[in-house]
Scaffold this motif. Structure first.
Motif, PDB file in Angstrom:
ATOM      1  N   GLY A  43       0.791  -1.221   0.000  1.00  0.00           N
ATOM      2  CA  GLY A  43       0.000   0.000   0.000  1.00  0.00           C
ATOM      3  C   GLY A  43       0.824   1.272   0.000  1.00  0.00           C
ATOM      4  O   GLY A  43       2.052   1.249  -0.079  1.00  0.00           O
ATOM      5  N   LYS A  44       0.119   2.396   0.078  1.00  0.00           N
ATOM      6  CA  LYS A  44       0.808   3.687   0.156  1.00  0.00           C
ATOM      7  C   LYS A  44       1.730   3.686   1.358  1.00  0.00           C
ATOM      8  O   LYS A  44       1.396   3.111   2.398  1.00  0.00           O
ATOM      9  CB  LYS A  44      -0.213   4.813   0.301  1.00  0.00           C
ATOM     10  CG  LYS A  44      -0.590   5.453  -1.012  1.00  0.00           C
ATOM     11  CD  LYS A  44      -1.344   6.753  -0.757  1.00  0.00           C
ATOM     12  CE  LYS A  44      -1.588   7.501  -2.060  1.00  0.00           C
ATOM     13  NZ  LYS A  44      -2.353   8.746  -1.839  1.00  0.00           N
ATOM     14  N   LEU A  45       2.850   4.341   1.209  1.00  0.00           N
ATOM     15  CA  LEU A  45       3.861   4.382   2.274  1.00  0.00           C
ATOM     16  C   LEU A  45       4.493   3.013   2.497  1.00  0.00           C
ATOM     17  O   LEU A  45       5.228   2.818   3.464  1.00  0.00           O
ATOM     18  CB  LEU A  45       3.281   4.892   3.601  1.00  0.00           C
ATOM     19  CG  LEU A  45       2.497   6.202   3.548  1.00  0.00           C
ATOM     20  CD1 LEU A  45       2.166   6.653   4.964  1.00  0.00           C
ATOM     21  CD2 LEU A  45       3.283   7.270   2.816  1.00  0.00           C
ATOM     22  N   GLY A  46       4.168   2.088   1.618  1.00  0.00           N
ATOM     23  CA  GLY A  46       4.762   0.767   1.754  1.00  0.00           C
ATOM     24  C   GLY A  46       6.196   0.771   1.264  1.00  0.00           C
ATOM     25  O   GLY A  46       6.747   1.822   0.897  1.00  0.00           O
ATOM     26  N   GLY A  47       6.795  -0.411   1.263  1.00  0.00           N
ATOM     27  CA  GLY A  47       8.179  -0.532   0.820  1.00  0.00           C
ATOM     28  C   GLY A  47       8.921  -1.547   1.664  1.00  0.00           C
ATOM     29  O   GLY A  47       8.315  -2.332   2.389  1.00  0.00           O
TER      30      GLY A  47
END
Lengths: 139, 139
Positions: B59-63
DNA sequence: TCATATTGTAACTATGATAGTTACATGAAA
DNA sequence: TTTCATGTAACTATCATAGTTACAATATGA
């Protein structure tokens, strides 16, 4: 098709040759030993001839013979003659030389490890000779 | 295409991650570091996640982030996590088990040599950590 | 709840190393 | 001069692996 089979093909046929060191073997006979093609045998033994481990004669009564006593040829000699390495690094040519400092430092650490591995390998196989391989067949 | 590049890709991107251990990196960013494709990064780091070396978030801000301190992850840890070996012997499956006595004896000698080489390699790269790689970049 | 950004992964393609094969020239012996 | 061997070039086949495309699953935040 097996990968990395050049060394095992070479040692297999050399083992058979070591049983009868005076008798010339044709590449056809040896191809049968190693379940491969005569041309593959000629190519592989050609490299060994370059290193002085075997000799070849053309024409009728031709064939291949060991050029030294079986106990004077180690597995390591054959390995080196075939110019194999345990690990082929990322392209010797290196048209993409490492730019990033990480890659440079990394290469140093890895290469040192590979060199030690290579030394350990060659040292280990130095003590086994073609005579040892032939002995396994005589039993 | 480079062969055997999985280890160098992995260590390269991990080195960059080690510079900023708290910051999550996307596979796209890391693909740029190593000049490869994001999917290749995900596949490779996926193996490292399985070994507990990195974590990932969707998701967003993932990594991706390191799951240990950079000086607590050695090159050897990464190497083992990727399940690489210096030399891949003739097919693990072995649907053609060696019949000839020469091949059997040979396999013993070669395998012992390979085992020693493998040990020497891993021992040598045990002492270099991701922190060492990151340090090269900071200079 | 919807738009956006990210991982997870399957399925396919591209590349390159290497073995296998065919074909034929070269050479030696009877 | 026939026969049988090596020497080697040129091509094909196979396989491991990287690269790519496509899309589902999931997380965030307006």
């Amino acid at each position: 098709m097996k990968r990395n089979s050049k060394l095992s093909i070479a040692l297999h046929v050399l083992g058979h040759m070591a049983v009868k060191p005076e008798e010339p073997f044709t590449s056809e006979q040896m191809a049968a030993f190693a379940a491969t093609n005569p041309v593959v045998i000629r190519r592989t033994l050609g490299q060994l001839r370059g290193a002085g481990l075997v000799t070849s004669e053309r024409g009728k009564l031709g064939g291949w013979k060991l050029s030294k006593a079986p106990d004077a040829i180690s597995i390591a000699d054959v390995y080196r003659a075939l110019d194999e390495r345990l690990y082929v690094g990322n392209k010797g040519g290196d048209e993409n030389p490492p730019q990033c400092a990480i890659e440079i430092g990394l290469a140093g650490a890895i290469n040192q490890g590979l060199e030690r591995a290579e030394n350990a390998f060659q040292h280990s196989i130095e003590s086994t000779t073609l005579e040892d391989l032939a002995a396994a067949l005589r039993q």
